[in-house]
Design an enzyme around this catalytic site. Sequence first.
Site, PDB file in Angstrom:
ATOM      1  N   GLY A  83       0.815  -1.208   0.000  1.00  0.00           N
ATOM      2  CA  GLY A  83       0.000   0.000   0.000  1.00  0.00           C
ATOM      3  C   GLY A  83       0.846   1.254   0.000  1.00  0.00           C
ATOM      4  N   GLY A  85       0.171   5.576   0.308  1.00  0.00           N
ATOM      5  CA  GLY A  85      -0.758   6.676   0.497  1.00  0.00           C
ATOM      6  C   GLY A  85      -0.026   7.995   0.531  1.00  0.00           C
ATOM      7  N   THR A  86      -0.759   9.026   0.894  1.00  0.00           N
ATOM      8  CA  THR A  86      -0.180  10.363   0.951  1.00  0.00           C
ATOM      9  C   THR A  86       0.811  10.501   2.095  1.00  0.00           C
ATOM     10  OG1 THR A  86      -2.293  11.188   0.115  1.00  0.00           O
ATOM     11  CG2 THR A  86      -0.765  12.817   1.002  1.00  0.00           C
ATOM     12  N   VAL A  90       2.967   1.034   3.225  1.00  0.00           N
ATOM     13  CA  VAL A  90       2.697  -0.154   4.033  1.00  0.00           C
ATOM     14  C   VAL A  90       3.336  -1.373   3.370  1.00  0.00           C
ATOM     15  CG1 VAL A  90       0.943  -1.599   5.121  1.00  0.00           C
ATOM     16  CG2 VAL A  90       0.518   0.850   4.810  1.00  0.00           C
ATOM     17  N   ASP A 221     -11.614   9.812   7.188  1.00  0.00           N
ATOM     18  CA  ASP A 221     -11.168   9.385   5.858  1.00  0.00           C
ATOM     19  C   ASP A 221     -11.729   8.005   5.516  1.00  0.00           C
ATOM     20  OD1 ASP A 221      -9.893   9.845   3.452  1.00  0.00           O
ATOM     21  OD2 ASP A 221      -7.955   9.089   4.124  1.00  0.00           O
TER      22      ASP A 221
END
Length: 460
Positions: A83, A85-86, A90, A221
């Site tokens: 993963g 993200g911003t 991960v 979120d």
Amino acid sequence: MAKARVGLRHAEHIDVHEDDIQDMQDDEAQETLDESMDPLEESGRTVDSSDEEVEDAVQEDMARFEETFVGINKRFRLINRIGEGTFSTVYKAEDLEYNKYSNDWDIDERENRKWSSPAHRRRPSRRPHYVAIKKIYVTSSPIRIFNELELLYDLRDSDSVCPLITAFRHLDQVVAVLPYFQHHDFRDYYRDMKISEMRLYFKSLFTALRSVHAKGIIHRDVKPTNFLYNPAQSRGVLVDFGLAEREGTDSQNCACHMSDEDRRYRINNSVHAQTQSSGHNASSYPKNDTRNSRRANRAGTRGFRAPEVLLKCTQQTCSIDIWSVGVILLTMLSRRFPFFHSADDIDAFLEITTIFGRKKMRETSLLHGQIFETNVPSYSEGGHSLEKIILWCTGRTGDKTQPKKELDDDEKEAVQFLYRLLECNPAKRITADEALRHPFLTKAYEDSEADEDMVDLVEA
């Protein structure tokens, strides 16, 4: 889903320097800080094999991580990047020291041991145990990092919420160790979900939100990539509390929490009302407005923000998460992802106006002390029903020569539930606890019982 309880290991102390964080000079900078990655750009699935092929770029990334975070490879064997993200990356990793600690968080291991012999339960588990290592970017504020870890710790005994196993700090780098959950990419299954499967999905998601909201925490979120769902197990886990906050944090009085009488008095004595009374038309605004611009938390992902977030409500509640869940249900029923895809908050508000109409949006704006006016002729006064939107999106309104197509009974029940989620007034929006008692979700239990009866019948 069984409760996932965290057995915290002796982690290295995380020093957080509460430096003063200066306010951003403009909303665009704040948007960049709090904008989560576009849902179409995010990673969203795991694979079954622990020996999956790893891209060269990912191998290099993991090698750099092991080199810069001294000692991490002695405790964990990095396997793949699962993963991005911003605010973090991960990784899937094997826990090399699993048997040295209490692992009450491990749901799968508990399920396996439940059916094992007493002698087998006493032996250390020899199968590989996987965890998710979340590397939080050093560009994240120390306060933000501390807040996320603190909230995860508070939620350690919560149903369907990803628990924190432990956390480590090396120099300016912080990693959180979380359970690894097998799940599928939302884009692989949302178009094919039956209503009965949607019931199970949202029962699991609202179970998580009930636990989170009961502690006064706003996730901020909620979106498909932050709810790791396994259709085969009808089980999901809410993750990524990087933007979460406690309800009431930096909260200031907003008109939406006033009585109807006080709100009317405030509107009738507002600058806008005075401008109108001076002979200007209804859409006029003060030429020289010396008031400071309104500031409020607008963290989240485009397309999933509630109207009150877009209107900069200064007294936001856990109900903003409920709206986000409504967007997920609308996505499933319409078979369109992402359903809303705006460039900024103004476009996002106009997208909502397309559905609910100008009248509803004027009322919603006034609720938060804002004035909404538009001269775009394509926005109707009354908007469109959600039934019509879904029929149109699924291609059931095109051929006028054929009999009129309607939603089936299960879809109609889903839409009635959807109206409770996409309620523009946050005070009237359904809560997570109420959602779990709604007929749409209570039937999920009936469906599960029916499946068990069928299994019993086969076994007999």
